[in-house]
Scaffold this motif. Structure first.
Motif, PDB file in Angstrom:
ATOM      1  N   VAL A  28       0.846  -1.162  -0.065  1.00  0.00           N
ATOM      2  CA  VAL A  28       0.003   0.214   0.060  1.00  0.00           C
ATOM      3  C   VAL A  28       0.916   1.299  -0.028  1.00  0.00           C
ATOM      4  N   CYS A  35      -5.339  -1.710  -1.611  1.00  0.00           N
ATOM      5  CA  CYS A  35      -5.940  -1.956  -0.185  1.00  0.00           C
ATOM      6  C   CYS A  35      -5.533  -3.486  -0.077  1.00  0.00           C
ATOM      7  N   ASN A  37      -6.561  -6.550   2.609  1.00  0.00           N
ATOM      8  CA  ASN A  37      -7.371  -7.106   3.659  1.00  0.00           C
ATOM      9  C   ASN A  37      -6.397  -8.107   4.404  1.00  0.00           C
TER      10      ASN A  37
END
Length: 109
Positions: A28, A35, A37
């Motif tokens: 990032v 993004c 996760n």
């Protein structure tokens, strides 16, 4: 996958939270991913060097574009503690258009 602006969902497993966070932060911060996760607590069963084993891992769900994938893959391979990291990319065919635009904008080279 010839359109460089196609958005990808990439998968990568890491052995622990520290390595997963290190990879996520780098991707990032370097605009290789819009993004990442982190999904902790997955169990992976696989065959490695002729032996079936099961380990706890963290799964990274990484959003990027075709244009940035090669650089992302190179960076993951440089940071990752595994001898053979999983780096898989799947094109996103349907999604909320403003989200896809955000991903593209976030990873412009």
């Amino acid at each position: 996958m010839t359109d460089p602006t196609t958005v990808l969902l990439c998968y990568c497993t890491c052995p622990d939270a520290a390595s997963a966070q290190r990879v996520a932060d780098a991707l990032v911060n370097e605009a290789l991913a819009a993004c990442v996760n982190r999904v902790p607590g997955i169990q992976s069963t696989y065959r490695w060097q002729g032996k079936v084993t099961t380990d706890s891992e963290e799964l990274l769900l990484i959003k990027t574009t075709v244009e940035r994938f090669d650089a992302l893959k190179t960076r993951v391979l440089a940071l990752h503690p595994y001898d053979l990291p999983e780096v898989i990319a799947i094109p996103i065919e349907q999604a909320h258009a403003p989200y896809l635009d955000w991903v593209r904008d976030a990873v412009k080279s």
